[in-house]
Motif scaffolding. Structure first.
Motif, PDB file in Angstrom:
ATOM      1  N   TRP A 167      10.585 -75.815 -81.484  1.00 21.43           N
ATOM      2  CA  TRP A 167       9.435 -75.913 -80.582  1.00 21.43           C
ATOM      3  C   TRP A 167       9.229 -74.563 -79.904  1.00 21.43           C
ATOM      4  O   TRP A 167      10.169 -74.024 -79.300  1.00 21.43           O
ATOM      5  N   PRO A 168       8.039 -73.974 -79.983  1.00 17.94           N
ATOM      6  CA  PRO A 168       7.852 -72.609 -79.480  1.00 17.94           C
ATOM      7  C   PRO A 168       7.980 -72.463 -77.966  1.00 17.94           C
ATOM      8  O   PRO A 168       8.118 -71.339 -77.464  1.00 17.94           O
ATOM      9  N   PHE A 169       7.950 -73.591 -77.233  1.00 18.26           N
ATOM     10  CA  PHE A 169       8.049 -73.498 -75.772  1.00 18.26           C
ATOM     11  C   PHE A 169       9.408 -73.946 -75.247  1.00 18.26           C
ATOM     12  O   PHE A 169       9.566 -74.205 -74.055  1.00 18.26           O
ATOM     13  N   GLU A 170      10.391 -74.020 -76.134  1.00 16.75           N
ATOM     14  CA  GLU A 170      11.745 -74.365 -75.700  1.00 16.75           C
ATOM     15  C   GLU A 170      12.231 -73.350 -74.661  1.00 16.75           C
ATOM     16  O   GLU A 170      12.116 -72.136 -74.840  1.00 16.75           O
ATOM     17  N   GLY A 171      12.733 -73.869 -73.528  1.00 17.01           N
ATOM     18  CA  GLY A 171      13.231 -73.007 -72.462  1.00 17.01           C
ATOM     19  C   GLY A 171      12.180 -72.566 -71.461  1.00 17.01           C
ATOM     20  O   GLY A 171      12.514 -71.942 -70.445  1.00 17.01           O
ATOM     21  N   TYR A 172      10.908 -72.894 -71.702  1.00 20.61           N
ATOM     22  CA  TYR A 172       9.846 -72.534 -70.765  1.00 20.61           C
ATOM     23  C   TYR A 172       9.898 -73.445 -69.539  1.00 20.61           C
ATOM     24  O   TYR A 172      10.142 -74.651 -69.656  1.00 20.61           O
ATOM     25  N   LEU A 199       8.579 -83.597 -72.908  1.00 17.57           N
ATOM     26  CA  LEU A 199       8.732 -82.157 -72.724  1.00 17.57           C
ATOM     27  C   LEU A 199      10.187 -81.790 -72.456  1.00 17.57           C
ATOM     28  O   LEU A 199      10.702 -80.794 -72.979  1.00 17.57           O
ATOM     29  N   THR A 200      10.864 -82.595 -71.664  1.00 16.26           N
ATOM     30  CA  THR A 200      12.277 -82.355 -71.386  1.00 16.26           C
ATOM     31  C   THR A 200      13.103 -82.490 -72.662  1.00 16.26           C
ATOM     32  O   THR A 200      14.006 -81.682 -72.938  1.00 16.26           O
ATOM     33  N   ARG A 201      12.788 -83.509 -73.464  1.00 12.90           N
ATOM     34  CA  ARG A 201      13.505 -83.716 -74.727  1.00 12.90           C
ATOM     35  C   ARG A 201      13.365 -82.522 -75.652  1.00 12.90           C
ATOM     36  O   ARG A 201      14.310 -82.139 -76.356  1.00 12.90           O
ATOM     37  N   LEU A 202      12.184 -81.899 -75.649  1.00  7.74           N
ATOM     38  CA  LEU A 202      11.934 -80.757 -76.527  1.00  7.74           C
ATOM     39  C   LEU A 202      12.547 -79.464 -76.004  1.00  7.74           C
ATOM     40  O   LEU A 202      12.581 -78.465 -76.729  1.00  7.74           O
ATOM     41  N   GLY A 203      13.004 -79.474 -74.749  1.00 12.27           N
ATOM     42  CA  GLY A 203      13.669 -78.284 -74.218  1.00 12.27           C
ATOM     43  C   GLY A 203      12.940 -77.571 -73.111  1.00 12.27           C
ATOM     44  O   GLY A 203      13.341 -76.470 -72.708  1.00 12.27           O
ATOM     45  N   ALA A 204      11.873 -78.169 -72.583  1.00 12.70           N
ATOM     46  CA  ALA A 204      11.178 -77.565 -71.446  1.00 12.70           C
ATOM     47  C   ALA A 204      12.021 -77.688 -70.187  1.00 12.70           C
ATOM     48  O   ALA A 204      12.775 -78.645 -70.012  1.00 12.70           O
ATOM     49  N   ARG A 205      11.879 -76.735 -69.295  1.00 11.96           N
ATOM     50  CA  ARG A 205      12.497 -76.808 -67.968  1.00 11.96           C
ATOM     51  C   ARG A 205      11.445 -77.404 -67.039  1.00 11.96           C
ATOM     52  O   ARG A 205      10.708 -76.704 -66.366  1.00 11.96           O
ATOM     53  N   TYR A 206      11.381 -78.721 -67.057  1.00 13.35           N
ATOM     54  CA  TYR A 206      10.314 -79.447 -66.376  1.00 13.35           C
ATOM     55  C   TYR A 206      10.496 -79.415 -64.862  1.00 13.35           C
ATOM     56  O   TYR A 206      11.605 -79.537 -64.352  1.00 13.35           O
ATOM     57  N   GLU A 207       9.386 -79.247 -64.144  1.00 12.29           N
ATOM     58  CA  GLU A 207       9.397 -79.335 -62.690  1.00 12.29           C
ATOM     59  C   GLU A 207       8.119 -80.003 -62.211  1.00 12.29           C
ATOM     60  O   GLU A 207       7.129 -80.088 -62.951  1.00 12.29           O
ATOM     61  N   LYS A 208       8.124 -80.483 -60.968  1.00 11.05           N
ATOM     62  CA  LYS A 208       6.973 -81.204 -60.438  1.00 11.05           C
ATOM     63  C   LYS A 208       6.912 -81.055 -58.921  1.00 11.05           C
ATOM     64  O   LYS A 208       7.864 -80.595 -58.281  1.00 11.05           O
ATOM     65  N   ALA A 209       5.782 -81.452 -58.357  1.00  9.21           N
ATOM     66  CA  ALA A 209       5.609 -81.436 -56.908  1.00  9.21           C
ATOM     67  C   ALA A 209       6.569 -82.425 -56.258  1.00  9.21           C
ATOM     68  O   ALA A 209       7.015 -83.394 -56.896  1.00  9.21           O
ATOM     69  N   GLU A 210       6.872 -82.205 -54.996  1.00  7.83           N
ATOM     70  CA  GLU A 210       7.795 -83.098 -54.298  1.00  7.83           C
ATOM     71  C   GLU A 210       7.224 -84.504 -54.148  1.00  7.83           C
ATOM     72  O   GLU A 210       7.972 -85.488 -54.160  1.00  7.83           O
ATOM     73  N   ALA A 211       5.908 -84.612 -54.001  1.00  8.67           N
ATOM     74  CA  ALA A 211       5.263 -85.917 -53.856  1.00  8.67           C
ATOM     75  C   ALA A 211       4.275 -86.109 -54.991  1.00  8.67           C
ATOM     76  O   ALA A 211       3.632 -85.155 -55.450  1.00  8.67           O
ATOM     77  N   ILE A 212       4.144 -87.356 -55.477  1.00  4.53           N
ATOM     78  CA  ILE A 212       3.198 -87.601 -56.560  1.00  4.53           C
ATOM     79  C   ILE A 212       1.780 -87.278 -56.101  1.00  4.53           C
ATOM     80  O   ILE A 212       1.439 -87.436 -54.933  1.00  4.53           O
ATOM     81  N   TRP A 213       0.987 -86.777 -57.043  1.00  2.00           N
ATOM     82  CA  TRP A 213      -0.420 -86.403 -56.875  1.00  2.00           C
ATOM     83  C   TRP A 213      -0.618 -85.066 -56.180  1.00  2.00           C
ATOM     84  O   TRP A 213      -1.740 -84.583 -56.119  1.00  2.00           O
ATOM     85  N   ARG A 221       5.488 -66.858 -68.868  1.00  4.46           N
ATOM     86  CA  ARG A 221       4.963 -65.984 -69.921  1.00  4.46           C
ATOM     87  C   ARG A 221       3.450 -66.219 -70.085  1.00  4.46           C
ATOM     88  O   ARG A 221       2.711 -66.087 -69.123  1.00  4.46           O
ATOM     89  N   ARG A 222       2.994 -66.602 -71.249  1.00  3.37           N
ATOM     90  CA  ARG A 222       1.545 -66.738 -71.471  1.00  3.37           C
ATOM     91  C   ARG A 222       1.067 -68.176 -71.305  1.00  3.37           C
ATOM     92  O   ARG A 222      -0.082 -68.490 -71.623  1.00  3.37           O
ATOM     93  N   LEU A 223       1.923 -69.061 -70.798  1.00  4.60           N
ATOM     94  CA  LEU A 223       1.573 -70.482 -70.651  1.00  4.60           C
ATOM     95  C   LEU A 223       1.443 -70.843 -69.181  1.00  4.60           C
ATOM     96  O   LEU A 223       2.363 -70.614 -68.389  1.00  4.60           O
ATOM     97  N   THR A 224       0.286 -71.423 -68.824  1.00  5.39           N
ATOM     98  CA  THR A 224       0.042 -71.919 -67.471  1.00  5.39           C
ATOM     99  C   THR A 224      -0.138 -73.429 -67.545  1.00  5.39           C
ATOM    100  O   THR A 224      -0.952 -73.921 -68.333  1.00  5.39           O
ATOM    101  N   THR A 225       0.632 -74.176 -66.748  1.00  6.75           N
ATOM    102  CA  THR A 225       0.559 -75.635 -66.800  1.00  6.75           C
ATOM    103  C   THR A 225       0.287 -76.209 -65.417  1.00  6.75           C
ATOM    104  O   THR A 225       0.765 -75.693 -64.407  1.00  6.75           O
TER     105      THR A 225
END
Length: 246
Positions: A167-172, A199-213, A221-225
């Motif tokens: 997966w090209p975004f592994e470790g992102y 995304l976590t299964r594929l190797g992304a370093r997933y993060e999120k806001a402290e509260a939903i929404w 790098r060149r990816l904005t999420t």
């Protein structure tokens, strides 16, 4: 500059219990970035699989529903926002005659300065299954194009693999619609996939806001999420900065 916006063409989503759930693209996730791109002076093309006109998820233009998909305590502009999204959708000719992703070649992709993948639950139904979209994204990655995706637009990234099958975004570092947010939708427990898990299964370093929404945007790098609909404005503004940096 010239931006390609990729959207789902699905009007329903096939759930695990067999229901064909009304779906489509999420209005805020298209309208807000599109208007910011245009206001910045950029040319914008819209593309879908098969060149089919995309369908707006009706809950995303329902003022009574929008209160449930923004942070607690945020300003209530739901009625005005819903009306503005509808007007913008009606006034955007690209939504009536989008480009067919299958028609894009490597040179066409080279003509774009960046690619933005809009979201909505409908994206689960077609974006990860399209070989043609995967090829467009492989060309974009090879050409070092900035990519941006919000909410469920990330499903377009799931099937990508490089020449070694990785997966090209592994470790992102990246964010996406969270498991917690999925669990408060009316499709909880019935969705074909949960992006945070995939995304976590594929190797992304997933993060999120402290509260939903809450709004949350990550650049690696060149990816904005972006995490969710409320992240659309910050995502688009961040993506525009990435484009300006070349």
């Amino acid at each position: 500059m010239k931006i390609l916006v990729v959207m789902t063409a699905k009007a329903t989503l096939h759930l695990l219990d067999g229901e064909q759930h009304p779906s489509g693209f999420w209005a805020e996730e298209f309208v807000v970035p599109y208007q910011l791109f245009k206001a910045a002076g950029h040319s914008v093309d819209v593309a879908t699989i098969g060149g089919l006109a995309p369908t707006v998820d009706q809950t995303s233009v329902d003022a009574a529903f929008l209160r449930w998909v923004r942070p607690q305590g945020s300003e209530d502009n739901d009625a005005a926002d819903a009306a503005a999204y509808l007007r913008a959708i009606e006034q955007t000719p690209q939504l009536r005659q989008p480009i067919a992703l299958e028609s894009l070649g490597e040179k066409d992709v080279a003509d774009y300065d960046g690619i933005y993948i809009s979201g909505g639950h409908g994206a689960i139904g077609d974006l990860p299954k399209s070989d043609e979209l995967a090829q467009v994204l492989r060309w974009a990655i090879a050409q070092d194009k900035p990519l941006a995706t919000v909410c469920h637009g990330h499903t377009a990234l799931l099937a990508l693999r490089d020449g070694e099958g990785r997966w090209p975004f592994e470790g992102y570092r990246m964010t996406a619609f969270s498991h917690g947010e999925e669990m408060v939708t009316n499709m909880a427990g019935r969705l074909p996939l949960i992006l945070e898990v995939e995304l976590t299964r594929l190797g992304a370093r997933y993060e999120k806001a402290e509260a939903i929404w809450d709004s949350h945007v990550v650049v690696d790098r060149r990816l904005t999420t972006g995490q969710n609909p409320y992240s659309s404005k910050a995502l688009a503004e961040t993506f525009l900065l990435q484009l300006d940096q070349g």
